[in-house]
Design a protein around this motif. Structure first.
Motif, short mmCIF file in Angstrom:
data_model
loop_
_atom_site.label_atom_id
_atom_site.label_comp_id
_atom_site.label_asym_id
_atom_site.label_seq_id
_atom_site.Cartn_x
_atom_site.Cartn_y
_atom_site.Cartn_z
N PHE A 220 5.32 -12.17 18.59
CA PHE A 220 3.94 -11.94 19.02
C PHE A 220 2.92 -12.48 18.02
CE2 PHE A 220 6.10 -8.48 21.49
CZ PHE A 220 5.87 -9.04 22.74
N THR A 221 3.22 -12.41 16.73
CA THR A 221 2.29 -12.99 15.75
C THR A 221 2.28 -14.51 15.86
OG1 THR A 221 4.02 -12.89 14.04
CG2 THR A 221 2.44 -11.08 14.11
N SER A 222 3.40 -15.11 16.25
CA SER A 222 3.43 -16.57 16.40
C SER A 222 2.55 -17.04 17.54
CB SER A 222 4.87 -17.06 16.62
OG SER A 222 5.33 -16.71 17.92
N ARG A 223 2.23 -16.13 18.47
CA ARG A 223 1.34 -16.47 19.57
C ARG A 223 -0.13 -16.27 19.20
NH1 ARG A 223 2.36 -19.75 22.94
NH2 ARG A 223 0.88 -18.79 24.41
N GLY A 224 -0.38 -15.79 17.99
CA GLY A 224 -1.75 -15.53 17.58
C GLY A 224 -2.30 -14.22 18.11
N ALA A 225 -1.41 -13.32 18.52
CA ALA A 225 -1.85 -12.03 19.06
C ALA A 225 -2.43 -11.15 17.96
CB ALA A 225 -0.68 -11.31 19.73
N LYS A 226 -3.31 -10.27 18.37
CA LYS A 226 -3.80 -9.22 17.49
C LYS A 226 -2.85 -8.04 17.62
CE LYS A 226 -7.87 -6.41 16.42
NZ LYS A 226 -9.28 -6.10 16.78
N VAL A 227 -1.91 -7.93 16.69
CA VAL A 227 -0.89 -6.89 16.77
C VAL A 227 -1.44 -5.60 16.17
CG1 VAL A 227 1.39 -6.17 15.97
CG2 VAL A 227 1.01 -8.54 16.72
N MET A 228 -1.41 -4.54 16.96
CA MET A 228 -1.87 -3.23 16.51
C MET A 228 -0.69 -2.26 16.60
SD MET A 228 -5.73 -3.09 18.12
CE MET A 228 -6.21 -1.83 16.93
N MET A 229 -0.42 -1.58 15.50
CA MET A 229 0.78 -0.75 15.40
C MET A 229 0.40 0.72 15.50
SD MET A 229 3.26 -2.84 12.85
CE MET A 229 4.65 -2.38 13.88
N ILE A 230 1.17 1.43 16.33
CA ILE A 230 0.90 2.83 16.63
C ILE A 230 1.92 3.72 15.91
CG2 ILE A 230 0.62 4.55 18.46
CD1 ILE A 230 -1.42 2.24 18.51
N PRO A 231 1.47 4.70 15.15
CA PRO A 231 2.41 5.57 14.43
C PRO A 231 3.34 6.31 15.39
CG PRO A 231 0.16 5.90 13.65
CD PRO A 231 0.07 5.04 14.88
N MET A 232 4.46 6.76 14.83
CA MET A 232 5.45 7.51 15.59
C MET A 232 5.65 8.89 14.96
SD MET A 232 8.35 4.55 16.03
CE MET A 232 9.37 5.55 17.13
N ASP A 233 6.15 9.82 15.77
CA ASP A 233 6.67 11.07 15.24
C ASP A 233 8.05 11.29 15.84
OD1 ASP A 233 6.22 12.00 17.84
OD2 ASP A 233 4.40 13.08 17.32
N GLU A 234 8.56 12.51 15.77
CA GLU A 234 9.93 12.75 16.24
C GLU A 234 10.05 12.65 17.76
OE1 GLU A 234 7.65 16.50 16.28
OE2 GLU A 234 7.97 14.93 14.79
N GLN A 235 8.92 12.53 18.47
CA GLN A 235 8.96 12.35 19.92
C GLN A 235 8.65 10.91 20.34
OE1 GLN A 235 7.07 15.54 22.30
NE2 GLN A 235 6.66 16.58 20.37
N GLY A 236 8.53 10.01 19.37
CA GLY A 236 8.30 8.61 19.67
C GLY A 236 6.87 8.18 19.41
N MET A 237 6.47 7.10 20.06
CA MET A 237 5.12 6.57 19.88
C MET A 237 4.06 7.63 20.18
SD MET A 237 3.18 3.46 21.91
CE MET A 237 4.32 2.15 21.52
N ARG A 238 3.02 7.67 19.32
CA ARG A 238 1.93 8.62 19.51
C ARG A 238 0.99 8.10 20.61
NH1 ARG A 238 0.25 11.73 15.15
NH2 ARG A 238 -1.48 12.29 16.55
N ILE A 239 1.20 8.57 21.82
CA ILE A 239 0.41 8.09 22.95
C ILE A 239 -1.05 8.52 22.83
CG2 ILE A 239 0.26 8.01 25.47
CD1 ILE A 239 2.79 6.75 24.30
N ASP A 240 -1.32 9.65 22.17
CA ASP A 240 -2.71 10.07 21.98
C ASP A 240 -3.49 9.06 21.14
OD1 ASP A 240 -1.06 10.78 19.81
OD2 ASP A 240 -2.41 12.39 19.18
N ILE A 241 -2.86 8.55 20.08
CA ILE A 241 -3.52 7.55 19.24
C ILE A 241 -3.66 6.24 20.00
CG2 ILE A 241 -3.27 6.17 17.13
CD1 ILE A 241 -1.88 8.55 15.85
N LEU A 242 -2.61 5.85 20.73
CA LEU A 242 -2.67 4.62 21.54
C LEU A 242 -3.82 4.69 22.54
CD1 LEU A 242 -1.50 1.94 22.60
CD2 LEU A 242 0.04 3.31 24.03
N THR A 243 -3.97 5.83 23.20
CA THR A 243 -5.02 5.98 24.21
C THR A 243 -6.40 5.78 23.60
OG1 THR A 243 -3.62 7.51 25.45
CG2 THR A 243 -5.97 7.53 25.96
N ARG A 244 -6.63 6.39 22.44
CA ARG A 244 -7.94 6.25 21.79
C ARG A 244 -8.22 4.81 21.41
NH1 ARG A 244 -6.37 11.10 19.12
NH2 ARG A 244 -5.94 9.98 17.18
N LEU A 245 -7.22 4.11 20.92
CA LEU A 245 -7.41 2.71 20.51
C LEU A 245 -7.64 1.80 21.71
CD1 LEU A 245 -4.78 2.36 17.64
CD2 LEU A 245 -7.26 2.18 17.43
N CYS A 246 -7.00 2.11 22.83
CA CYS A 246 -7.15 1.26 24.02
C CYS A 246 -8.58 1.26 24.54
CB CYS A 246 -6.20 1.73 25.12
SG CYS A 246 -4.48 1.28 24.85
#
Length: 491
Positions: A220-246
């Motif tokens: 994805f970086t080779s395509r010039g994308a703006k890669v944004m990384m979402i933290p995880m906890d023991e239940q997986g990707m933090r969807i609450d943080i993803l939602t706010r960023l979206c």
């Protein structure tokens, strides 16, 4: 040297330049001793001020990636990849060729030609546990009875009989699909690359878990994308943080490994899978669901895939089959619908005219009739190795070292005390014949991480236990040394 700069980004230009050069250095694309462009030349090339380039070089020097000398210029300081010298040939001119590779951590950290006694960096299964002899026998029979398999091109989508078997496999696991909605690829890596080349362009926002699979970051970086990384906890990707960023940065694509995540081993809960799909539907974006390990569960079966709940074609599901059967055959399958699939097939046609027909035909008998039985046996073998690895760590690891216990997959994500110098640990481990994956390469931008990934699947049990004991000893020695250094009086 091509460097994409976002003039409207909140990230300062000198930091964007420093990050791109750091990625190239840490990936080995700029080897030790390489002279960087002069401040004046690079500032002219990028249309920025010389002060901006000077600050970028100073940032790299402060991180010990380059050394700069007045009147001589800046040179790459950190060793990256051991490359044989070319004798008397002068190849310095090659550095003037512009390339578009922002990083290549996959190349640097997953070199399968690297032979060490304790190979813990490879998320692969011990070759002796794979049914290669059966597949070789099937290949011989096929090539003698059906020589046309080597004399004709296959279809771009892949062999129909194999796709029908893949479709049956997926339907048994809750994914409603048919052969006509599947595309055979040369490994899951090609599937990720096809999605990126088809749907991701410069500046598009791609969300990924933090950390995640190194090879996907590279793509994805080779395509010039703006890669944004979402933290995880023991239940997986933090969807609450993803939602706010979206809300601020609408996604073009969300890449996830929801089941026995690589590298952490965490599994995304059913609730969060539903939330993620709802989010993709609301933003009309794609989810790329990478599934390398879901068959390798050691307790209960994992939740249904996100694709199993997809009613509107938002999920591109990528399933590797060769990893659990014959990695050298490089066979995976992409499930998608509508014009998304059509465009992926078009991209595949321009990439390689279709995957080799012989290897598809060679795997067909085993996957059709013996895969499920093989998976039952393989799960027992991998569960046994995971248990041995956990017992060894519990007995020999320093108390400051912790880890996540996965319920499937091939990896252990180990957290080290912050005083541990992971690059130095890597050099010491290399002398002992031990390899591991530094956690930093699993983040876009090479974020500092005090984690390492250990794959428990490639070595036999005794080799696994011996190697882990040696690694635990090195950790203990580093911790003892750090205590001595911290307590040294200041004179």
């Amino acid at each position: 040297m091509h460097i994409d700069l976002s003039r409207n980004s909140s990230v300062k230009l000198y930091l964007q330049i420093a990050k791109t050069l750091a990625d190239r250095i840490q990936s080995g694309l700029l080897p030790q001793g390489t002279k960087l462009p002069s401040v004046r030349h690079l500032s002219s090339l990028l249309a920025v001020s010389p002060v901006t380039v000077s600050k970028a070089y100073a940032e790299l020097e402060s991180n010990h990636l380059v050394t700069c000398t007045q009147g001589k210029g800046c040179y790459v300081a950190e060793p990256s990849v051991s490359v044989p010298r070319e004798g008397a040939l002068d190849l310095s001119w090659q550095m003037s060729l512009v390339d578009y590779l922002p990083r290549a951590q996959l190349w640097r950290n997953f070199n399968h030609s690297r032979q060490v006694p304790y190979s813990f960096h490879i998320a692969a299964i011990q070759p002796e546990l794979l049914p290669t002899r059966e597949i070789i026998a099937d290949t011989r029979r096929l090539s003698s009875e059906n020589p046309d398999a080597m004399a004709v091109y296959g279809t771009f989508e892949g062999d129909l009989a194999l796709r029908e078997v893949f479709a049956a496999h997926m339907n048994e696991r809750g994914i409603r699909t048919v052969a006509e909605q599947l595309l055979v690829t040369s490994g899951a890596q090609q599937g990720i690359d096809l999605v990126a080349r088809t749907f991701v362009g410069a500046g598009d926002v791609v969300y990924m878990e933090a950390p995640t699979y190194t090879g996907a970051i590279d793509v994805f970086t080779s395509r010039g994308a703006k890669v944004m990384m979402i933290p995880m906890d023991e239940q997986g990707m933090r969807i609450d943080i993803l939602t706010r960023l979206c809300d601020t940065h609408p996604p073009k694509l969300i890449y996830t490994i929801p089941t026995f995540h690589n590298p952490t081993g965490v599994t995304l809960t059913t609730v969060r899978r539903t939330q993620l799909l709802d989010l993709a539907q609301s933003y009309h974006c794609l989810i790329v669901e990478d599934d390398p390990f879901s068959e390798l569960f050691y307790k209960a079966k994992p939740p249904l895939s996100i694709k199993a709940h997809d009613q509107s074609g938002h999920v591109v599901y990528i399933k590797s089959f060769s990893k659990i059967v014959a990695p050298g055959c490089r066979i995976a399958c992409v499930a998608a619908t509508g014009s998304v699939l059509d465009r992926l097939v078009a991209a595949k046609s321009t990439a390689d005219l279709g995957s080799p027909l012989l290897t598809q035909k060679a795997l067909l008998p085993f996957i059709s009739h013996r895969l499920d039985q093989h998976l039952v046996w393989l799960r027992d073998q991998m569960r046994d190795r995971l248990t041995s690895a956990l017992h060894t760590l519990q007995r020999y690891a320093p108390p400051e070292v912790t880890w996540y216990t996965p319920e499937g997959g091939l990896n252990l994500w180990i957290k080290l005390p912050s005083v541990i110098d992971i690059p130095e640990l890597g050099r010491l481990a290399d002398r002992e014949g031990i390899s591991f994956l530094p956690g930093a390469v699993c983040y876009a931008g090479g974020m500092d991480s005090n984690h390492i990934r250990i794959s428990f699947s490639y070595a036999d049990k005794e080799t696994l236990k011996t190697g882990l004991r040696k690694l635990c000893r090195l950790l203990g020695e580093q911790l003892d040394h750090s205590v001595i250094v911290e307590r040294k009086p200041i004179l």
